[in-house]
Design a protein around this motif. Structure first.
Motif, PDB file in Angstrom:
ATOM      1  N   LYS A  49      51.254  17.388 -19.538  1.00  0.00           N
ATOM      2  CA  LYS A  49      50.571  18.642 -19.200  1.00  0.00           C
ATOM      3  C   LYS A  49      50.666  18.931 -17.706  1.00  0.00           C
ATOM      4  O   LYS A  49      50.801  20.085 -17.300  1.00  0.00           O
ATOM      5  CB  LYS A  49      49.103  18.575 -19.619  1.00  0.00           C
ATOM      6  N   MET A  52      54.049  20.394 -16.937  1.00  0.00           N
ATOM      7  CA  MET A  52      54.181  21.787 -17.376  1.00  0.00           C
ATOM      8  C   MET A  52      53.231  22.726 -16.632  1.00  0.00           C
ATOM      9  O   MET A  52      53.207  23.921 -16.904  1.00  0.00           O
ATOM     10  CB  MET A  52      53.895  21.906 -18.876  1.00  0.00           C
ATOM     11  N   LEU A  54      50.046  22.807 -16.909  1.00  0.00           N
ATOM     12  CA  LEU A  54      48.922  23.228 -17.757  1.00  0.00           C
ATOM     13  C   LEU A  54      47.596  22.698 -17.227  1.00  0.00           C
ATOM     14  O   LEU A  54      46.541  23.217 -17.580  1.00  0.00           O
ATOM     15  CB  LEU A  54      49.116  22.731 -19.202  1.00  0.00           C
ATOM     16  N   THR A  73      52.793  27.966 -15.597  1.00  0.00           N
ATOM     17  CA  THR A  73      53.496  27.344 -16.713  1.00  0.00           C
ATOM     18  C   THR A  73      54.708  28.167 -17.159  1.00  0.00           C
ATOM     19  O   THR A  73      55.793  27.634 -17.376  1.00  0.00           O
ATOM     20  CB  THR A  73      52.531  27.162 -17.896  1.00  0.00           C
ATOM     21  N   HIS A  74      54.520  29.504 -17.266  1.00  0.00           N
ATOM     22  CA  HIS A  74      55.641  30.309 -17.758  1.00  0.00           C
ATOM     23  C   HIS A  74      56.830  30.268 -16.800  1.00  0.00           C
ATOM     24  O   HIS A  74      57.980  30.361 -17.222  1.00  0.00           O
ATOM     25  CB  HIS A  74      55.199  31.750 -18.036  1.00  0.00           C
ATOM     26  N   VAL A  77      58.604  26.986 -17.466  1.00  0.00           N
ATOM     27  CA  VAL A  77      59.397  27.123 -18.697  1.00  0.00           C
ATOM     28  C   VAL A  77      60.710  27.836 -18.385  1.00  0.00           C
ATOM     29  O   VAL A  77      61.783  27.439 -18.854  1.00  0.00           O
ATOM     30  CB  VAL A  77      58.595  27.903 -19.774  1.00  0.00           C
ATOM     31  N   LEU A  83      57.897  22.006 -23.666  1.00  0.00           N
ATOM     32  CA  LEU A  83      57.009  20.983 -24.214  1.00  0.00           C
ATOM     33  C   LEU A  83      56.685  21.307 -25.664  1.00  0.00           C
ATOM     34  O   LEU A  83      56.297  22.429 -25.983  1.00  0.00           O
ATOM     35  CB  LEU A  83      55.703  20.926 -23.398  1.00  0.00           C
ATOM     36  N   PRO A  85      53.903  20.525 -27.866  1.00  0.00           N
ATOM     37  CA  PRO A  85      52.601  19.918 -27.564  1.00  0.00           C
ATOM     38  C   PRO A  85      52.089  19.036 -28.696  1.00  0.00           C
ATOM     39  O   PRO A  85      52.526  19.124 -29.840  1.00  0.00           O
ATOM     40  CB  PRO A  85      51.692  21.129 -27.371  1.00  0.00           C
ATOM     41  N   GLY A  89      51.044  22.949 -32.133  1.00  0.00           N
ATOM     42  CA  GLY A  89      50.836  24.249 -31.501  1.00  0.00           C
ATOM     43  C   GLY A  89      51.686  25.371 -32.048  1.00  0.00           C
ATOM     44  O   GLY A  89      52.142  26.237 -31.307  1.00  0.00           O
ATOM     45  N   MET A 102      59.706  33.438 -30.643  1.00  0.00           N
ATOM     46  CA  MET A 102      58.863  33.150 -29.474  1.00  0.00           C
ATOM     47  C   MET A 102      59.481  32.039 -28.625  1.00  0.00           C
ATOM     48  O   MET A 102      59.350  32.033 -27.413  1.00  0.00           O
ATOM     49  CB  MET A 102      57.442  32.748 -29.911  1.00  0.00           C
ATOM     50  N   TYR A 105      61.730  33.335 -26.050  1.00  0.00           N
ATOM     51  CA  TYR A 105      61.109  34.447 -25.326  1.00  0.00           C
ATOM     52  C   TYR A 105      61.724  34.701 -23.950  1.00  0.00           C
ATOM     53  O   TYR A 105      61.873  35.844 -23.530  1.00  0.00           O
ATOM     54  CB  TYR A 105      59.605  34.172 -25.164  1.00  0.00           C
ATOM     55  N   THR A 106      62.112  33.653 -23.260  1.00  0.00           N
ATOM     56  CA  THR A 106      62.622  33.841 -21.890  1.00  0.00           C
ATOM     57  C   THR A 106      64.090  34.256 -21.871  1.00  0.00           C
ATOM     58  O   THR A 106      64.639  34.533 -20.818  1.00  0.00           O
ATOM     59  CB  THR A 106      62.493  32.542 -21.062  1.00  0.00           C
ATOM     60  N   ARG A 150      61.565  25.426 -32.426  1.00  0.00           N
ATOM     61  CA  ARG A 150      61.135  26.521 -31.555  1.00  0.00           C
ATOM     62  C   ARG A 150      61.407  26.177 -30.089  1.00  0.00           C
ATOM     63  O   ARG A 150      61.902  27.011 -29.322  1.00  0.00           O
ATOM     64  CB  ARG A 150      59.644  26.786 -31.780  1.00  0.00           C
TER      65      ARG A 150
ATOM     66  N   ARG B 172      58.977  42.891 -28.531  1.00  0.00           N
ATOM     67  CA  ARG B 172      58.829  41.617 -27.855  1.00  0.00           C
ATOM     68  C   ARG B 172      57.426  41.504 -27.256  1.00  0.00           C
ATOM     69  O   ARG B 172      56.770  40.473 -27.373  1.00  0.00           O
ATOM     70  CB  ARG B 172      59.898  41.562 -26.754  1.00  0.00           C
ATOM     71  N   ARG B 175      54.915  40.908 -30.037  1.00  0.00           N
ATOM     72  CA  ARG B 175      54.946  39.534 -30.526  1.00  0.00           C
ATOM     73  C   ARG B 175      54.242  38.611 -29.527  1.00  0.00           C
ATOM     74  O   ARG B 175      53.486  37.722 -29.919  1.00  0.00           O
ATOM     75  CB  ARG B 175      56.392  39.099 -30.740  1.00  0.00           C
ATOM     76  N   VAL B 186      49.784  27.828 -25.731  1.00  0.00           N
ATOM     77  CA  VAL B 186      51.114  27.712 -26.336  1.00  0.00           C
ATOM     78  C   VAL B 186      51.973  28.920 -25.965  1.00  0.00           C
ATOM     79  O   VAL B 186      53.175  28.789 -25.752  1.00  0.00           O
ATOM     80  CB  VAL B 186      51.018  27.523 -27.867  1.00  0.00           C
ATOM     81  N   GLU B 188      51.947  30.458 -23.153  1.00  0.00           N
ATOM     82  CA  GLU B 188      52.474  30.110 -21.818  1.00  0.00           C
ATOM     83  C   GLU B 188      53.658  29.150 -21.956  1.00  0.00           C
ATOM     84  O   GLU B 188      54.648  29.277 -21.245  1.00  0.00           O
ATOM     85  CB  GLU B 188      51.392  29.439 -20.961  1.00  0.00           C
ATOM     86  N   LEU B 189      53.526  28.198 -22.878  1.00  0.00           N
ATOM     87  CA  LEU B 189      54.598  27.208 -23.073  1.00  0.00           C
ATOM     88  C   LEU B 189      55.878  27.842 -23.604  1.00  0.00           C
ATOM     89  O   LEU B 189      56.946  27.256 -23.537  1.00  0.00           O
ATOM     90  CB  LEU B 189      54.141  26.103 -24.038  1.00  0.00           C
ATOM     91  N   MET B 190      55.761  29.042 -24.175  1.00  0.00           N
ATOM     92  CA  MET B 190      56.950  29.759 -24.638  1.00  0.00           C
ATOM     93  C   MET B 190      57.560  30.566 -23.493  1.00  0.00           C
ATOM     94  O   MET B 190      58.562  31.250 -23.661  1.00  0.00           O
ATOM     95  CB  MET B 190      56.599  30.719 -25.774  1.00  0.00           C
ATOM     96  N   GLY B 191      56.910  30.542 -22.325  1.00  0.00           N
ATOM     97  CA  GLY B 191      57.402  31.306 -21.189  1.00  0.00           C
ATOM     98  C   GLY B 191      56.758  32.672 -21.057  1.00  0.00           C
ATOM     99  O   GLY B 191      57.207  33.506 -20.267  1.00  0.00           O
ATOM    100  N   VAL B 192      55.694  32.914 -21.823  1.00  0.00           N
ATOM    101  CA  VAL B 192      55.002  34.200 -21.735  1.00  0.00           C
ATOM    102  C   VAL B 192      54.091  34.196 -20.509  1.00  0.00           C
ATOM    103  O   VAL B 192      53.341  33.246 -20.305  1.00  0.00           O
ATOM    104  CB  VAL B 192      54.127  34.438 -22.998  1.00  0.00           C
ATOM    105  N   ASN B 193      54.193  35.238 -19.713  1.00  0.00           N
ATOM    106  CA  ASN B 193      53.256  35.398 -18.603  1.00  0.00           C
ATOM    107  C   ASN B 193      51.979  35.997 -19.194  1.00  0.00           C
ATOM    108  O   ASN B 193      51.850  37.211 -19.367  1.00  0.00           O
ATOM    109  CB  ASN B 193      53.854  36.324 -17.545  1.00  0.00           C
TER     110      ASN B 193
END
Lengths: 237, 309
Positions: A49, A52, A54, A73-74, A77, A83, A85, A89, A102, A105-106, A150, B172, B175, B186, B188-193
């Motif tokens: 954590k 990342m 967090l 965190t974003h 990523v 991660l 988790p 998650g 998702m 996403y980036t 994912r 997007r 979602r 989680v 955030e962990l996907m890269g979402v701001n």
């Protein structure tokens, strides 16, 4: 020798007054599969954590030669860390396909995303069958598959896995670990946190043993697996 | 003329406005579990800004058609409300993101009071009337009378709801909003701001509220610095009725509440032998709110209140 992909120096994580991680050093080389093992509460999850972003942390984290310093965190990523988790998650009220979207996403490269989606379904055919199902209706093992798939959708340069075997039936644990070995053999760098030391030592190349927030032992897995101390404390022999 | 049909039409018109405002409550609640009590005031500001623009335009360009003038008012009110909601979230709620839930709730009530008072200073205590510049055509429909304005309100509201639905389900951003509502960490962990997604949620709700504010003031022919209070409470009741946090629920709850209120107001005189009149119409929304909270706290379409991930 090339610099490691991840190098961590004097990482500390504290919640309120509790010091979960007390200044640890470790590295993960490019293409390596490294594990952090230790008992419940040793600070393994807190370490991930902290990496990342967090949880609040101190210390120096260098990823691919650049410092990750108090970034959101974003943003971390986006630099290429992912991660999976503890507890998986997954988004239970999104479909399997939406969960995978998702994960990407980036990314903006539609063709690449589509190709990776195909690969994810090849790796986990069960997910392909259930792509339009809500992820919350999957079994625990399928959810773990989804969580790993994912994370891979983001094409991470370093994949962190937190207790992937937790709460799964032995057969499913074996399947998940076969997949982890597959992912590693494709050249993805992995840092694995696991309470089940036997499994982790078998699949990884190097290991760090954590105890009460500190690294007490480290080395090649083959050597650690023969270390009498490790055998007594973590392998139940 | 058939009272039932007439009140049904009136109720659907009012209900579609409630539904639009309720969407703003429910979207924010879905993501932050915060009841943004300032949302009613954002709606009021939308009406007030639009009326100021309309008044100004009528002064400088009296030859412009009424529809164009009102449209201009809406087009200024939307960005004004979006900016207002963005600012409220940033300075009043974001610093309390990790505070106990009661803190942002109390702050929301505070923001609501501040906005009411600012609006009173800017626009005064008097009712501001909506000038009679829109066409007043009326049509007969199944024994009831429906005005062009009513038709436009219902159609526009339905289009907005459909647009929002598409945005949330198909894009997007949508979602990311749904993912954030399920787990901020989680996402955030996907890269979402996540901060940006939360801002977008407030801003989107405010844009819809601005339009609803203009609708309600055009419908009643007036606006007032205090109008957001009752409108907000009713929209909140509508969101709870449908199941707070649920978009379809807010739409359904809004329409239902409008109809219940209109039918109640239409028949209350007969039912009480003339003792109570239609000026008691506001009471029905709160009967509904209390009834839902007692009988089905999760609302008509809500499933989860306690078991959030």
């Amino acid at each position: 020798m090339t610099a490691p992909l991840l190098s961590v120096h004097d990482l500390k994580v504290a919640y309120g007054g509790i010091h979960a991680v007390r200044g640890i050093d470790f590295e993960v080389g490019r293409g390596e599969l490294v594990c952090l093992i230790g008992a419940n509460g040793a600070g393994k999850s807190s370490t991930l954590k902290g990496l990342m972003g967090l949880v609040a942390h101190e210390g120096i984290i260098e990823f691919d030669g650049e410092r990750l310093h108090h970034q959101a965190t974003h943003a971390i990523v986006a630099r290429g860390l992912a991660l999976v988790p503890e507890g998986r998650g997954i988004f239970g009220r999104l479909t399997v396909a939406e969960n995978l979207d998702m994960g990407a996403y980036t990314r903006r490269d539609r063709a690449g995303i589509r190709a990776d989606l195909g690969r994810a379904f090849e790796l986990f055919p069960r997910l392909a069958e259930r792509r339009v199902q809500l992820a919350g209706t999957l079994s625990g093992g399928e959810q773990q598959m989804l969580a790993i798939a994912r994370a891979l959708m983001g094409r991470p340069r370093l994949l962190l896995l937190d207790e992937p075997s937790m709460g799964l039936a032995p057969l499913m644990v074996r399947k998940i670990y076969e997949t982890i070995a597959d992912i590693a053999s494709e050249g993805v760098t992995l840092l694995l946190v696991e309470q089940n030391a036997r499994l982790a030592l078998k699949v990884s190349q190097r290991a760090y043993v954590m105890e009460s927030g500190a690294v007490t032992l480290s080395g090649a897995c083959a050597e650690l697996a023969n270390d009498p101390q490790v055998r007594a404390a973590y392998l139940g022999e | 003329m058939d009272i039932f049909a007439q009140q049904l039409v009136n109720g659907l018109v009012l209900g579609s406005i409630y539904a639009l405002v309720a969407l703003g409550y429910t979207m924010v609640y879905g993501i932050l579990e915060l009841i943004n009590f300032a949302h009613g005031e954002v709606t009021m500001v939308g009406a007030m800004v639009a009326l100021s623009v309309i008044g100004l335009l009528m002064g400088v360009a009296p030859e412009l058609p009424g529809v164009v003038v009102v449209l201009a008012g809406i087009l200024v009110a939307i960005p004004a409300c979006m900016a207002l909601a963005y600012t409220i979230e940033k300075i009043a709620y974001r610093p309390l993101r990790h505070a106990p839930r009661l803190a942002p709730l109390i702050t929301a009530i505070g923001v609501s009071i501040i906005l009411q008072n600012l609006a009173m200073l800017i626009w005064g205590r008097q009712y501001v009337s909506f000038p009679a510049i829109l066409p007043s055509d009326k049509y007969a429909l199944l024994g009831a009378q429906i005005s062009l304005l009513q038709i436009v309100i219902v159609v526009l509201a339905l289009l907005l709801m459909a647009g929002l639905w598409l945005l949330v389900e198909r894009t997007r951003l949508g979602r990311a909003m749904r993912a954030t509502a399920q787990s901020r960490e989680v996402a955030e962990l996907m890269g979402v701001n996540v901060d940006r997604v939360i801002s977008a949620t407030f801003v989107l709700g405010a844009a819809i509220a601005a339009i609803a504010g203009v609708m309600v003031s055009a419908y009643y022919g007036l606006a007032h610095y205090y109008m957001g209070f009752m409108l907000g409470l009713k929209a909140f009741s509508a969101a709870v009725l449908g199941g707070i946090g649920n978009l379809a629920g807010a739409m359904l709850g809004g329409l239902l509440l409008g109809v219940i209120e209109a039918l109640g107001a239409g028949y209350i005189g007969d039912l009480t032998g003339g003792f109570l009149g239609s000026n008691y119409q506001d009471v029905f929304a709160f009967f509904v709110l209390i009834g839902v909270l007692v009988l089905r706290p999760s609302g008509l379409l809500g499933e989860r209140v306690a078991n959030r991930a």
